[in-house]
Scaffold this motif. Structure first.
Motif, PDB file in Angstrom:
ATOM      1  N   THR A 221      13.747 -41.030  67.946  1.00  0.00           N
ATOM      2  CA  THR A 221      12.368 -41.216  68.377  1.00  0.00           C
ATOM      3  C   THR A 221      12.223 -42.648  68.862  1.00  0.00           C
ATOM      4  OG1 THR A 221      11.579 -42.033  66.241  1.00  0.00           O
ATOM      5  CG2 THR A 221      11.548 -39.647  66.570  1.00  0.00           C
ATOM      6  N   PRO A 222      11.553 -42.855  69.998  1.00  0.00           N
ATOM      7  CA  PRO A 222      11.345 -44.241  70.433  1.00  0.00           C
ATOM      8  C   PRO A 222      10.220 -44.934  69.676  1.00  0.00           C
ATOM      9  CG  PRO A 222      10.512 -42.710  72.087  1.00  0.00           C
ATOM     10  CD  PRO A 222      11.128 -41.872  71.001  1.00  0.00           C
ATOM     11  N   GLY A 223       9.237 -44.172  69.203  1.00  0.00           N
ATOM     12  CA  GLY A 223       8.093 -44.848  68.586  1.00  0.00           C
ATOM     13  C   GLY A 223       7.388 -44.018  67.554  1.00  0.00           C
ATOM     14  N   GLY A 224       8.132 -43.456  66.633  1.00  0.00           N
ATOM     15  CA  GLY A 224       7.530 -42.627  65.597  1.00  0.00           C
ATOM     16  C   GLY A 224       7.604 -41.162  65.959  1.00  0.00           C
ATOM     17  N   SER A 225       7.198 -40.319  65.002  1.00  0.00           N
ATOM     18  CA  SER A 225       7.379 -38.882  65.193  1.00  0.00           C
ATOM     19  C   SER A 225       6.435 -38.300  66.227  1.00  0.00           C
ATOM     20  CB  SER A 225       7.202 -38.161  63.853  1.00  0.00           C
ATOM     21  OG  SER A 225       5.921 -38.427  63.321  1.00  0.00           O
TER      22      SER A 225
ATOM     23  N   ASP B 174      -3.050 -49.717  58.656  1.00  0.00           N
ATOM     24  CA  ASP B 174      -2.857 -48.420  57.997  1.00  0.00           C
ATOM     25  C   ASP B 174      -1.528 -47.812  58.417  1.00  0.00           C
ATOM     26  OD1 ASP B 174      -4.067 -46.420  56.248  1.00  0.00           O
ATOM     27  OD2 ASP B 174      -4.036 -45.123  58.002  1.00  0.00           O
ATOM     28  N   GLU B 175      -0.519 -48.652  58.556  1.00  0.00           N
ATOM     29  CA  GLU B 175       0.772 -48.202  59.105  1.00  0.00           C
ATOM     30  C   GLU B 175       1.296 -46.964  58.372  1.00  0.00           C
ATOM     31  OE1 GLU B 175       4.418 -50.811  58.740  1.00  0.00           O
ATOM     32  OE2 GLU B 175       4.247 -50.596  60.914  1.00  0.00           O
ATOM     33  N   SER B 176       1.295 -45.832  59.061  1.00  0.00           N
ATOM     34  CA  SER B 176       1.683 -44.560  58.432  1.00  0.00           C
ATOM     35  C   SER B 176       2.445 -43.632  59.357  1.00  0.00           C
ATOM     36  CB  SER B 176       0.437 -43.799  57.965  1.00  0.00           C
ATOM     37  OG  SER B 176      -0.438 -44.609  57.228  1.00  0.00           O
ATOM     38  N   GLU B 177       2.589 -43.986  60.613  1.00  0.00           N
ATOM     39  CA  GLU B 177       3.286 -43.106  61.546  1.00  0.00           C
ATOM     40  C   GLU B 177       4.746 -42.959  61.092  1.00  0.00           C
ATOM     41  OE1 GLU B 177       2.417 -41.413  64.200  1.00  0.00           O
ATOM     42  OE2 GLU B 177       4.335 -41.032  65.152  1.00  0.00           O
ATOM     43  N   PRO B 178       5.208 -41.714  60.891  1.00  0.00           N
ATOM     44  CA  PRO B 178       6.573 -41.568  60.388  1.00  0.00           C
ATOM     45  C   PRO B 178       7.610 -42.342  61.211  1.00  0.00           C
ATOM     46  CG  PRO B 178       5.446 -39.486  60.216  1.00  0.00           C
ATOM     47  CD  PRO B 178       4.510 -40.428  60.944  1.00  0.00           C
TER      48      PRO B 178
ATOM     49  N   THR C 147       7.665 -45.652  61.275  1.00  0.00           N
ATOM     50  CA  THR C 147       7.116 -46.972  61.575  1.00  0.00           C
ATOM     51  C   THR C 147       7.107 -47.839  60.327  1.00  0.00           C
ATOM     52  OG1 THR C 147       5.741 -45.903  63.227  1.00  0.00           O
ATOM     53  CG2 THR C 147       5.157 -48.151  62.611  1.00  0.00           C
ATOM     54  N   CYS C 148       7.731 -49.011  60.421  1.00  0.00           N
ATOM     55  CA  CYS C 148       7.893 -49.840  59.221  1.00  0.00           C
ATOM     56  C   CYS C 148       7.981 -51.302  59.608  1.00  0.00           C
ATOM     57  CB  CYS C 148       9.129 -49.405  58.443  1.00  0.00           C
ATOM     58  SG  CYS C 148      10.609 -49.197  59.456  1.00  0.00           S
ATOM     59  N   LYS C 149       7.094 -51.756  60.482  1.00  0.00           N
ATOM     60  CA  LYS C 149       7.119 -53.140  60.964  1.00  0.00           C
ATOM     61  C   LYS C 149       5.973 -53.966  60.393  1.00  0.00           C
ATOM     62  CE  LYS C 149       4.375 -51.894  65.049  1.00  0.00           C
ATOM     63  NZ  LYS C 149       3.204 -52.745  64.853  1.00  0.00           N
TER      64      LYS C 149
ATOM     65  N   ALA D 218       6.356 -46.268  55.227  1.00  0.00           N
ATOM     66  CA  ALA D 218       6.604 -47.455  56.047  1.00  0.00           C
ATOM     67  C   ALA D 218       7.724 -48.333  55.503  1.00  0.00           C
ATOM     68  CB  ALA D 218       5.318 -48.263  56.252  1.00  0.00           C
ATOM     69  N   ALA D 219       8.810 -47.696  55.081  1.00  0.00           N
ATOM     70  CA  ALA D 219       9.980 -48.449  54.627  1.00  0.00           C
ATOM     71  C   ALA D 219      11.247 -47.732  55.093  1.00  0.00           C
ATOM     72  CB  ALA D 219       9.961 -48.593  53.115  1.00  0.00           C
ATOM     73  N   CYS D 220      11.196 -47.156  56.278  1.00  0.00           N
ATOM     74  CA  CYS D 220      12.248 -46.242  56.746  1.00  0.00           C
ATOM     75  C   CYS D 220      13.611 -46.916  56.835  1.00  0.00           C
ATOM     76  CB  CYS D 220      11.851 -45.677  58.103  1.00  0.00           C
ATOM     77  SG  CYS D 220      10.120 -45.182  58.132  1.00  0.00           S
ATOM     78  N   ASP D 221      13.623 -48.231  57.021  1.00  0.00           N
ATOM     79  CA  ASP D 221      14.904 -48.937  57.094  1.00  0.00           C
ATOM     80  C   ASP D 221      15.551 -49.079  55.717  1.00  0.00           C
ATOM     81  OD1 ASP D 221      12.662 -50.528  56.704  1.00  0.00           O
ATOM     82  OD2 ASP D 221      13.493 -52.304  57.652  1.00  0.00           O
ATOM     83  N   TYR D 222      14.874 -48.605  54.676  1.00  0.00           N
ATOM     84  CA  TYR D 222      15.444 -48.610  53.322  1.00  0.00           C
ATOM     85  C   TYR D 222      15.617 -47.184  52.795  1.00  0.00           C
ATOM     86  CZ  TYR D 222      14.135 -53.578  53.338  1.00  0.00           C
ATOM     87  OH  TYR D 222      13.996 -54.912  53.640  1.00  0.00           O
ATOM     88  N   ALA D 223      15.694 -46.211  53.703  1.00  0.00           N
ATOM     89  CA  ALA D 223      15.755 -44.803  53.299  1.00  0.00           C
ATOM     90  C   ALA D 223      17.038 -44.512  52.524  1.00  0.00           C
ATOM     91  CB  ALA D 223      15.684 -43.911  54.537  1.00  0.00           C
ATOM     92  N   PRO D 224      16.962 -43.587  51.563  1.00  0.00           N
ATOM     93  CA  PRO D 224      15.771 -42.893  51.065  1.00  0.00           C
ATOM     94  C   PRO D 224      14.954 -43.744  50.084  1.00  0.00           C
ATOM     95  CG  PRO D 224      17.780 -41.943  50.113  1.00  0.00           C
ATOM     96  CD  PRO D 224      18.203 -43.084  50.960  1.00  0.00           C
ATOM     97  N   VAL D 225      13.638 -43.655  50.244  1.00  0.00           N
ATOM     98  CA  VAL D 225      12.718 -44.531  49.528  1.00  0.00           C
ATOM     99  C   VAL D 225      11.964 -43.761  48.452  1.00  0.00           C
ATOM    100  CG1 VAL D 225      10.603 -45.892  49.785  1.00  0.00           C
ATOM    101  CG2 VAL D 225      12.408 -46.063  51.497  1.00  0.00           C
ATOM    102  N   VAL D 226      11.832 -44.411  47.308  1.00  0.00           N
ATOM    103  CA  VAL D 226      10.991 -43.906  46.225  1.00  0.00           C
ATOM    104  C   VAL D 226       9.946 -44.978  45.936  1.00  0.00           C
ATOM    105  CG1 VAL D 226      10.936 -43.234  43.783  1.00  0.00           C
ATOM    106  CG2 VAL D 226      12.834 -42.486  45.243  1.00  0.00           C
ATOM    107  N   MET D 227       8.719 -44.573  45.725  1.00  0.00           N
ATOM    108  CA  MET D 227       7.673 -45.509  45.329  1.00  0.00           C
ATOM    109  C   MET D 227       7.355 -45.281  43.853  1.00  0.00           C
ATOM    110  SD  MET D 227       7.091 -46.928  48.293  1.00  0.00           S
ATOM    111  CE  MET D 227       5.710 -48.024  47.939  1.00  0.00           C
ATOM    112  N   VAL D 228       7.162 -46.362  43.117  1.00  0.00           N
ATOM    113  CA  VAL D 228       6.653 -46.231  41.749  1.00  0.00           C
ATOM    114  C   VAL D 228       5.371 -47.043  41.666  1.00  0.00           C
ATOM    115  CG1 VAL D 228       7.065 -46.572  39.293  1.00  0.00           C
ATOM    116  CG2 VAL D 228       8.955 -45.932  40.789  1.00  0.00           C
ATOM    117  N   ASN D 229       4.292 -46.367  41.374  1.00  0.00           N
ATOM    118  CA  ASN D 229       2.975 -47.022  41.369  1.00  0.00           C
ATOM    119  C   ASN D 229       2.779 -47.833  42.649  1.00  0.00           C
ATOM    120  OD1 ASN D 229       2.614 -45.845  38.926  1.00  0.00           O
ATOM    121  ND2 ASN D 229       2.993 -47.694  37.711  1.00  0.00           N
TER     122      ASN D 229
END
Lengths: 234, 441
Positions: free
Chosen positions: B288-292, B85-89, B91-93, A132-143
């Motif tokens: 994609t208009p709204g996730g994968s 539980d935002e997890s849809e590829p 989706t980041c809002k 859920a951070a696609c606007d910052y791709a590519p994303v890495v998470m640490v802990n």
């Protein structure tokens, strides 16, 4: 990695978690986070402790612990590095970052890198799904803290800084704590780092900045009555 | 006619320490509580119904109507559960929303719980976002201390209204399926996150078999402004059947990826204009208009109004307004294979079509990406989709088929080119965020 035994304090905190809910079993997910915080992984002892508190079988706890990907049967590093390789991050460079880190750390997916002479901290590596951070791709998470807009080079520098014990900050959050400390926050015990980091990262503000420049706002509320006065309102 | 962008939920994000109660309160935060407490709970439901607010988690079900399904003659306690539980590829809002403006969610939870007459609410946040969880935990704690939660400052209810509410912030543990509302309830009850058979719907028998409303973060966060400013204010934004503001998330090959809060019905062309267009020197290939889980669209759909009806008419779904932009350097087969591997990994295993079907899709797509097989394999791929879509227990299986069938529909030639080429004809290095810099170096 040695596993510390569960202390009485931890058992009391596990009970405290269960008591937050109308039905104690609802506490199981955060309780398992606390087990990981206390012992560095999901242990047989931790499973038995949860089962005893919730008055369910160890098999039922086990069934839950094996379903969710954040629960680890084997230890992870002090810093668990997750590289997003879901489609968008993969395309933007996540695949290249993951390959580079595997190569650099000489490990495969979901493994802990060897602690070299002079390393004060350990790191582990995993490829993760969309965080859920696609606007910052590519994303890495640490802990499970955001490291936004990474490159293979920046990721290598980061893991080396972590192994050397230097302080590393999330690009959109606080100073990184250890994996076990982060698991404690997930169990519902805050660590006082909430006020670190910004309100929002640069990409989050992209639209708002344009709105500010052009004077765009939501409509003025005054144009419509505050509340629809229904006849039923006495 | 409203402005092109209409910041409501995002408006506070550029404020210093926007996550603190003091910042939120200085902008009128928690003022909606007294407005609501002067109304009957049913009138709050009516206001939300009248606003036209539809679920912001993807499905677009009218929020006020969902609330009205709670049987108030049922003596059991009522519950509100926020699906965070935002997890849809793509989706980041909700994640930046909870990071920058957690109090609008807490205020929305109070108003919504009051409307459905719940005295206990849960915010189920995916576990993989520790700092977001910190911010929501702290916002709830601040709200208690200020008398906006619990039994209020004088023990006479919140703002002495006689209404009490407790909120529990609950961290998940890594499972995309828990975004499905009944799987989320299983997780919240301490079980494996597998969906439940419906009916009974959660409104009748949800958490602990009690009447339960489950709403997306953005839906609940939209309620305070509706209560304060009125249904007509909300309805003055958006289109006839898709009213109000929504956060549009642009990611991938655009100049300025990010969050853009606009009235529903804005088009991708308009959003791309604001975002500086597709990355320099490249063209839009698919999005994609709204996730994968929403079927892929192409450059021919740039002017589709991004509302529930418009995207539906174009053969896709508005979903979560997760606009993932891919330019011509991206291999669509690679992209779809990767999404399919995700669905296979996240399939909960409860039903056969999804558990086995996603596994077979990965096999078939892997062969095609490697240039193996024949054109007949494409038909078999679509056959497999037919055996999953509509036959799975929940929407995960259905969603898994969306990228596959839509990519074959729009890019059949590209699949065939893999066969002719004996492998993938694309260079993945050209799609990376740093590709331009390396080529010129």
């Amino acid at each position: 990695m040695s596993t510390p035994p569960l202390e009485d304090k931890t058992i009391a905190e596990l009970r405290e978690i269960a008591a937050r809910y109308p039905e104690p079993r609802s506490g199981l997910l955060p309780m398992l986070h606390l087990v990981q915080s206390a012992q560095g992984r999901i242990t047989p002892e931790g499973i038995e402790a949860c089962a005893a508190i919730l008055e369910i079988s160890a098999a039922e706890v086990n069934g839950v612990a094996t379903f969710y990907t954040m629960y680890k049967r084997h230890g992870v590093g002090d810093f668990h590095v997750g590289v997003c390789t879901n489609t968008l991050c993969a395309v933007m460079g996540g695949d290249a970052i993951f390959e580079r880190l595997k190569d650099h750390l000489e490990i495969g997916n979901d493994e802990v890198a060897v602690q070299r002479q002079g390393d004060s901290r350990t790191v582990s590596l995993e490829h993760i799904e969309c965080n859920a951070a696609c606007d910052y791709a590519p994303v890495v998470m640490v802990n499970w803290e955001f490291m936004d807009n990474q490159t293979p080079d920046s990721a290598v520098q980061m893991v080396e800084a972590l192994r050397a014990g230097h302080e590393v900050r999330s690009t959109r959050g606080p100073r990184l704590c250890t994996w076990r400390e982060a698991e404690r926050v997930l169990a519902g015990f805050p660590d006082g780092r909430v006020d670190e980091g910004p309100s929002a990262g640069p990409a989050s503000l992209a639209g708002l900045e344009i709105a500010r420049q052009r004077g765009w706002t939501a409509p003025e509320p005054g144009a419509t009555p505050a509340v629809e006065a229904k006849e039923s309102d006495a | 006619m409203s402005d092109v962008l209409t910041p409501v939920l995002t408006d506070i994000w550029d404020a210093e320490q926007s996550w603190k109660l003091a910042t939120y309160a200085a902008r009128g935060g928690y003022d909606a509580l007294d407005v609501a407490f002067a109304m009957s709970p049913d009138d709050v439901i009516t206001a939300v119904k009248d606003s036209g607010l539809r679920g912001r988690g993807g499905a677009g079900f009218p929020t006020g109507m969902k609330w009205s399904f709670i049987p108030q003659d049922n003596p059991k306690p009522k519950y509100l559960v926020v699906n965070a539980d935002e997890s849809e590829p793509g989706t980041c809002k909700d994640i930046p929303l909870m990071m920058g403006n957690p109090h609008v969610l807490v205020e929305g939870v109070i108003l919504s719980s009051y409307a459905i007459r719940a005295n206990k609410a849960f915010i189920y946040i995916r576990g993989e976002v520790v700092h977001v969880i910190r911010r929501v935990q702290a916002a709830v704690a601040e709200a208690y201390a200020a008398g906006h939660l619990g039994t209020g400052l004088n023990g006479k209810g919140i703002h002495d209204s006689g209404y009490n509410l407790d909120i529990v912030v609950h961290a998940g543990a890594g499972a995309y399926i828990c975004g499905e509302e009944t799987a989320l309830l299983e997780g919240l009850e301490g079980r494996r996150g597998q969906p439940r058979l419906r009916p009974p719907f959660p409104a009748v028998a949800g958490l602990y078999a009690s009447p339960t409303v489950i709403n997306n973060v953005e839906s609940i966060a939209s309620v305070p402004a509706i209560v304060k400013n009125g249904a007509a204010w909300f309805g003055s934004m958006g289109t006839e059947k898709s009213k109000g503001h929504g956060i549009f998330s642009l990611s991938g090959h655009v100049q300025k990826p990010g969050q853009y809060e606009a009235p529903l019905g804005i088009t991708l062309r308009e959003l791309l204009d604001l975002a500086g267009g597709v990355r320099e020197g490249h063209q839009l290939k698919f999005w994609t208009p709204g996730g994968s889980s929403t079927p892929l669209l192409t450059a021919e759909h740039l002017d589709v109004p991004l509302d529930f009806e418009g995207v539906g008419a174009a053969g896709s779904m508005l979903g979560t307004r997760a606009l993932q932009i891919f330019d011509e350097t991206v291999c669509v087969v690679r992209a779809v294979l990767r999404w399919t591997e995700f669905y296979k990994h996240e399939s909960c295993g409860k039903c056969t079509p999804c558990r086995e079907g996603t596994w077979w899709l990965v096999q078939a797509l892997t062969r095609l990406e490697n240039g193996q097989g024949s054109e007949a394999d494409l038909d078999q791929l679509l056959d497999q989709c037919d055996n999953i879509l509509g036959r799975s227990f929940c929407a995960l299986g259905d969603g898994a088929t969306s990228p596959v069938s839509s990519s074959v529909q729009h890019f059949r030639e590209e699949y065939l080119a893999h066969l002719a080429h004996g492998g993938c004809p694309f260079d993945p290095a050209r799609s990376t965020a740093w590709s331009g810099t390396e080529v010129s170096a």
